[in-house]
Motif scaffolding. Structure first.
Motif, PDB file in Angstrom:
ATOM      1  N   ASP A 164       0.578  -1.473   0.148  1.00  0.00           N
ATOM      2  CA  ASP A 164      -0.192   0.212   0.127  1.00  0.00           C
ATOM      3  C   ASP A 164       0.555   1.119  -0.434  1.00  0.00           C
ATOM      4  O   ASP A 164       0.126   2.351  -0.558  1.00  0.00           O
ATOM      5  N   ALA A 165       2.048   1.398   0.548  1.00  0.00           N
ATOM      6  CA  ALA A 165       3.115   2.271   0.816  1.00  0.00           C
ATOM      7  C   ALA A 165       3.502   2.575  -0.584  1.00  0.00           C
ATOM      8  O   ALA A 165       3.890   3.738  -1.059  1.00  0.00           O
ATOM      9  N   LYS A 166       3.875   1.633  -0.879  1.00  0.00           N
ATOM     10  CA  LYS A 166       4.685   1.935  -2.855  1.00  0.00           C
ATOM     11  C   LYS A 166       3.497   2.389  -3.635  1.00  0.00           C
ATOM     12  O   LYS A 166       3.817   3.183  -4.655  1.00  0.00           O
ATOM     13  N   ASN A 167       2.075   1.629  -3.789  1.00  0.00           N
ATOM     14  CA  ASN A 167       1.422   1.929  -4.606  1.00  0.00           C
ATOM     15  C   ASN A 167       0.750   4.196  -3.807  1.00  0.00           C
ATOM     16  O   ASN A 167       0.478   4.694  -5.323  1.00  0.00           O
ATOM     17  N   TYR A 168       0.616   5.025  -2.888  1.00  0.00           N
ATOM     18  CA  TYR A 168       0.850   6.208  -2.611  1.00  0.00           C
ATOM     19  C   TYR A 168       2.048   6.846  -3.033  1.00  0.00           C
ATOM     20  O   TYR A 168       1.795   7.534  -3.822  1.00  0.00           O
ATOM     21  N   LEU A 169       2.971   5.849  -2.949  1.00  0.00           N
ATOM     22  CA  LEU A 169       4.695   6.126  -4.424  1.00  0.00           C
ATOM     23  C   LEU A 169       3.799   6.403  -5.455  1.00  0.00           C
ATOM     24  O   LEU A 169       4.548   7.142  -5.882  1.00  0.00           O
ATOM     25  N   ARG A 170       3.000   5.351  -6.303  1.00  0.00           N
ATOM     26  CA  ARG A 170       3.100   5.706  -7.392  1.00  0.00           C
ATOM     27  C   ARG A 170       2.456   6.677  -7.690  1.00  0.00           C
ATOM     28  O   ARG A 170       2.245   7.382  -9.021  1.00  0.00           O
ATOM     29  N   LYS A 171       1.124   6.994  -6.838  1.00  0.00           N
ATOM     30  CA  LYS A 171       0.354   7.907  -6.702  1.00  0.00           C
ATOM     31  C   LYS A 171       0.971   9.327  -6.387  1.00  0.00           C
ATOM     32  O   LYS A 171       0.986  10.545  -7.539  1.00  0.00           O
ATOM     33  N   ALA A 172       1.857   9.470  -5.912  1.00  0.00           N
ATOM     34  CA  ALA A 172       2.780  10.480  -5.698  1.00  0.00           C
ATOM     35  C   ALA A 172       3.717  11.402  -6.990  1.00  0.00           C
ATOM     36  O   ALA A 172       3.749  12.120  -7.582  1.00  0.00           O
ATOM     37  N   SER A 173       3.976  10.086  -7.812  1.00  0.00           N
ATOM     38  CA  SER A 173       5.218  10.309  -8.712  1.00  0.00           C
ATOM     39  C   SER A 173       4.753  10.587 -10.137  1.00  0.00           C
ATOM     40  O   SER A 173       5.256  11.067 -10.765  1.00  0.00           O
ATOM     41  N   ASN A 174       2.769  10.303 -10.382  1.00  0.00           N
ATOM     42  CA  ASN A 174       2.163  10.884 -10.889  1.00  0.00           C
ATOM     43  C   ASN A 174       2.336  12.463 -10.873  1.00  0.00           C
ATOM     44  O   ASN A 174       2.019  13.360 -12.129  1.00  0.00           O
ATOM     45  N   TYR A 175       2.830  13.142 -10.632  1.00  0.00           N
ATOM     46  CA  TYR A 175       3.376  15.026 -10.018  1.00  0.00           C
ATOM     47  C   TYR A 175       3.632  15.600 -11.500  1.00  0.00           C
ATOM     48  O   TYR A 175       3.230  16.031 -11.880  1.00  0.00           O
TER      49      TYR A 175
ATOM     50  N   LYS B  22      -1.281  17.409  -3.921  1.00  0.00           N
ATOM     51  CA  LYS B  22      -2.210  16.167  -3.549  1.00  0.00           C
ATOM     52  C   LYS B  22      -0.696  15.622  -3.947  1.00  0.00           C
ATOM     53  O   LYS B  22      -0.430  14.302  -3.241  1.00  0.00           O
ATOM     54  N   CYS B  23       0.051  15.679  -4.698  1.00  0.00           N
ATOM     55  CA  CYS B  23       2.003  14.666  -4.047  1.00  0.00           C
ATOM     56  C   CYS B  23       2.175  14.569  -2.993  1.00  0.00           C
ATOM     57  O   CYS B  23       1.839  13.728  -2.679  1.00  0.00           O
ATOM     58  N   ILE B  24       2.523  16.390  -2.546  1.00  0.00           N
ATOM     59  CA  ILE B  24       2.742  16.549  -1.250  1.00  0.00           C
ATOM     60  C   ILE B  24       2.167  15.195   0.244  1.00  0.00           C
ATOM     61  O   ILE B  24       2.892  15.131   1.298  1.00  0.00           O
ATOM     62  N   SER B  25       0.804  14.985  -0.346  1.00  0.00           N
ATOM     63  CA  SER B  25      -0.166  14.863   0.743  1.00  0.00           C
ATOM     64  C   SER B  25      -0.157  12.891   0.798  1.00  0.00           C
ATOM     65  O   SER B  25       0.156  12.798   1.582  1.00  0.00           O
ATOM     66  N   TYR B  26       0.201  12.323  -0.521  1.00  0.00           N
ATOM     67  CA  TYR B  26       0.415  11.261  -0.440  1.00  0.00           C
ATOM     68  C   TYR B  26       1.597  10.566   0.119  1.00  0.00           C
ATOM     69  O   TYR B  26       1.671   9.442   0.342  1.00  0.00           O
TER      70      TYR B  26
ATOM     71  N   ASP C 101       2.603  12.579   2.331  1.00  0.00           N
ATOM     72  CA  ASP C 101       2.620  12.349   4.255  1.00  0.00           C
ATOM     73  C   ASP C 101       2.061  11.120   4.814  1.00  0.00           C
ATOM     74  O   ASP C 101       1.948  10.657   5.673  1.00  0.00           O
ATOM     75  N   THR C 102       0.898  10.477   3.763  1.00  0.00           N
ATOM     76  CA  THR C 102       0.119   9.275   3.912  1.00  0.00           C
ATOM     77  C   THR C 102       1.123   8.528   4.489  1.00  0.00           C
ATOM     78  O   THR C 102       1.261   7.748   5.020  1.00  0.00           O
ATOM     79  N   ILE C 103       2.163   8.315   3.750  1.00  0.00           N
ATOM     80  CA  ILE C 103       3.774   6.953   3.677  1.00  0.00           C
ATOM     81  C   ILE C 103       4.101   7.064   5.210  1.00  0.00           C
ATOM     82  O   ILE C 103       4.171   6.100   5.719  1.00  0.00           O
ATOM     83  N   ILE C 104       4.342   8.990   5.550  1.00  0.00           N
ATOM     84  CA  ILE C 104       5.265   9.215   6.070  1.00  0.00           C
ATOM     85  C   ILE C 104       4.592   8.670   7.349  1.00  0.00           C
ATOM     86  O   ILE C 104       4.758   7.898   8.712  1.00  0.00           O
ATOM     87  N   THR C 105       3.020   8.980   8.188  1.00  0.00           N
ATOM     88  CA  THR C 105       2.697   9.194   8.718  1.00  0.00           C
ATOM     89  C   THR C 105       1.212   7.759   8.971  1.00  0.00           C
ATOM     90  O   THR C 105       1.897   7.071  10.841  1.00  0.00           O
TER      91      THR C 105
END
Length: 731
Positions: free
Chosen positions: A538-549, A558-562, A564-568
């Motif tokens: 799941d963490a890597k999926n959020y990273l994929r989403k962040a890379s869409n920036y 939105k990139c930063i929020s993804y 932050d989701t991994i961090i928290t």
């Protein structure tokens, strides 16, 4: 009037010459850059960058100053190609998309379409790449680039280890209108893929198809040699021997003849002519001292001791003679030497108290049967042995406790003897008697022995917990892999996966097994893929989403929020150091926000002081910025993308770890709800293990709580039985 017309003509011819010369120079620099890149192992260096910059600037000049000239489409295409070779794929994509939009009638349109497809592949946008490939494949407008496009996509599938798809594409090329030489090369590539993928029957047919075309004598000899090696892989040693003996007569190259003699020796060994084979090997080594082939001879000699004669000690001796002169053979020999040692140990082993070490040995032997011998049934036997060995822990625990009890009795007897000796001394005051130190020192020995046994008991309990949470489910997972991939027995595999789901619902092993069972491309999953927890997935999926920036499908916030989701939400994720680094880098380069960037950098320094990213930061000391972290000119977005996300690429197929690695117990291995108030005993469990489960207390030292709460059914805390149901008191 004539004079005016003459002047206009001169100006027109001059302007044509300017843009022609500019574009001509751009093409020259581009070819120089390609040549330099090829000699630099296709890597970009500063010299190549300078040449590509010249190409881009000249093409930009032509497009700006002469947008309607006949070289405008060529300039736009060359500009895109330069960005592609520069590895600035987002900029390249933009240029090829512009070409597609503005020059659909250009003679260069097929080339632009090909590069558009290649760029999408580089950006890991498979759907867009595939859409362009299908257009090239199905439209007659792209005949000129169809073969190149198919080869590109075939290479993409090879990199993804999708050999079947790569082979299908290569076979489709053989039906196209290409030269005989190209046909032969394609069949040769197909055969090599099949050979590497252990499809030896298919490889044999493909090698023979390649031989059917007219070619140079050297090419025919080389392909014939590979046909012989394929015969050996198929255990057709008679056919192999005949072919190599004939090939030796046709070959004139001394190094090739030595390789042929080695294959003849291998065939002889498998045909029972061991003495002949060993005699050939000795002669070959004498004739080729100091050459690479000596290592391969020793390796094959060791293989005969190992596979045919089962003499593991001599196999080890021969594997040890393989030198680093031949790196590939040396690595294989090192691995095989370990396996030979395992079999040698097993031959001489009667009992092992190290149950975890025994499991490691069995995992390695199972892998050898699975991958080297293609004997999945034998591998499953070893996985079953690993599963059965969980029952060794309670017996070993009982044995150690009995030794401890016996030691206490012996100590008590020794103490009585010493007390009697002292009493007798007191009774004989008139006589000076020294106490025999040998009668007192045993008490110290008893203490040492008692501590040793207690330490062994504690270690055994920890090992038992590790076995229950890691080794046991891992063996089940590898059984699922073996039954599904080599054996194609999905029914049996599904049953075992169900067992994993029931007994280890929140473990990474269960997550991997369910992905295996449900995957449409299961045959592409292999032993060396990575095991991953659901949380990490799941963490890597959020990273994929962040890379869409970087392709502008999401905004910066939105990139930063993804991230932050991994961090928290995933603070234990293995990608967290890179996420912290990425967030800080984005804040600095995109927003020049040093205040917000400071927090993730401080966390990176605090939690990961030895990480390579931490050590790479020269502008931050762990608390504050020590120099200006960004230049006055902002980094181009595609360069920033390459710097931040290239190291964070996530493979599409993630299944499970290398079978030799045994994980230590970790907090995320078992995460079951704390709401349970009872526990049903499973095979191999003890109170120590049960108390250690995160669903219970998460601390094995709390086992007395379970013992006291269930005293009515537990007579001896070291003796509990499967299917007993224990009440678990609230902590």
């Amino acid at each position: 009037m004539k004079k005016y017309f003459f002047i206009i003509s001169i100006i027109f011819i001059s302007s044509c010459g300017v843009y022609y010369n500019t574009f001509y120079n751009a093409e020259k620099y581009y070819q120089e850059a390609l040549s330099a890149k090829a000699t630099n192992n296709y890597k970009v260096n500063s010299n190549i960058e300078k040449k590509l910059d010249k190409v881009i600037s000249r093409c930009a000049y032509v497009l700006k100053e002469y947008p309607d000239n006949k070289y405008a489409d060529d300039a736009l295409l060359l500009m895109g190609q330069s960005y592609f070779e520069y590895e600035k794929y987002l900029k390249a994509l933009k240029k090829f998309q512009e070409f597609e939009k503005f020059y659909p009638e250009s003679s260069q349109f097929p080339i632009a379409k090909l590069y558009l497809m290649k760029t999408y592949l580089k950006l890991m946008k498979f759907d867009e790449a595939n859409s362009n490939f299908l257009e090239i494949k199905n439209s007659s407008n792209f005949l000129s680039v169809r073969v190149l496009a198919t080869l590109e996509f075939s290479d993409y599938y090879l990199q993804k280890n999708n050999f079947q798809k790569a082979k299908e594409l290569l076979k489709s090329i053989t039906k196209m209108n290409i030269s005989e030489e190209a046909q032969q090369n394609i069949f040769y590539q197909i055969a090599q893929i099949e050979f590497q993928n252990d499809e030896y029957e298919n490889a044999l047919n493909s090698f023979k198809s390649a031989l059917a075309f007219k070619s140079t004598k050297r090419m025919k000899l080389d392909i014939t040699f590979l046909v012989g090696k394929t015969y050996i892989k198929l255990s057709q040693y008679e056919n192999g021997l005949k072919l190599f003996e004939k090939l030796k007569k046709d070959e004139s190259n001394s190094e090739k003849i030595a390789e042929i003699d080695l294959q003849i020796g291998i065939c002889n060994a498998h045909l029972g002519k061991i003495d002949n084979a060993f005699s050939q090997f000795e002669t070959l080594i004498e004739d080729n001292l100091g050459k690479h082939i000596v290592s391969e001879i020793n390796y094959q000699w060791a293989e005969i001791y190992f596979s045919i004669l089962k003499d593991y000690q001599k196999a080890i001796e021969k594997f040890q003679k393989v030198t680093k002169q031949n790196e590939d053979i040396f690595e294989k020999a090192s691995e095989k030497e370990k396996i030979a040692n395992l079999f040698f140990q097993q031959q001489n082993q009667t009992k092992s108290n190290e149950i975890l070490e025994l499991a490691k040995t069995k995992f390695k032997i199972a892998e050898y049967y699975n991958l080297d011998l293609s004997q999945p049934n034998s591998a499953i036997v070893y996985y079953d042995k690993i599963l059965d060995n969980i029952s060794l822990f309670p017996f070993e625990l009982i044995s150690l406790n009995q030794k401890l009890d016996t030691l206490k009795v012996e100590k008590s007897k020794s103490e009585e003897i010493i007390i009697d000796s002292l009493a007798s001394i007191l009774d004989s005051i008139s006589i000076k008697i020294e106490i025999d130190s040998a009668k007192i020192f045993p008490l110290k020995n008893f203490t040492v022995m008692k501590d040793s046994i207690k330490n062994r008991i504690e270690k055994l309990k920890i090992d038992s917990l590790n076995y229950q949470e890691n080794i046991y489910p891992k063996a089940l997972l590898l059984k699922v892999w073996t039954l599904t991939s080599p054996q194609k027995d999905t029914i049996s595999a599904t049953k075992i996966a169900k067992k994993l789901e029931q007994e280890f619902p929140d473990s990474k092993f269960n997550f991997a097994a369910q992905r295996m069972i449900n995957s449409k491309n299961f045959s592409q999953m292999n032993f060396s893929d990575s095991l991953i927890t659901k949380e990490e997935f799941d963490a890597k999926n959020y990273l994929r989403k962040a890379s869409n920036y970087f392709d502008e499908s999401i905004n910066f916030e939105k990139c930063i929020s993804y991230l932050d989701t991994i961090i928290t939400q995933y603070p234990n994720s293995g990608i967290l150091p890179k996420v912290l680094y990425s967030k800080a880098k984005l804040l600095l380069e995109e927003k020049s926000d040093t205040l917000s960037a400071k927090l993730p950098l401080q966390k990176l320094f605090q939690n990961y002081p030895q990480h390579e990213l931490t050590k790479s930061l020269t502008f931050f000391d762990g608390k504050n910025f020590i120099i200006e972290p960004f230049a006055s000119d902002s980094i181009p977005k595609d360069t920033l993308q390459k710097e931040i996300f290239d190291s964070l690429k996530i493979e599409d197929e993630i299944v499970f770890e290398d079978s030799l690695k045994i994980e230590k117990t970790s907090a995320d291995t078992v995460q079951i709800s704390m709401q349970k108030i009872t526990h049903t005993v499973k095979k191999g469990e003890c109170l120590w293990i049960i108390a250690g489960y995160s669903e219970v207390y998460g601390n094995p030292f709390d086992w007395p709580k379970i013992f006291q709460a269930n005293a009515d059914q537990i007579q001896n805390p070291d003796l509990i039985y499967p299917n007993q149901i224990f009440h678990i008191p609230n902590d």
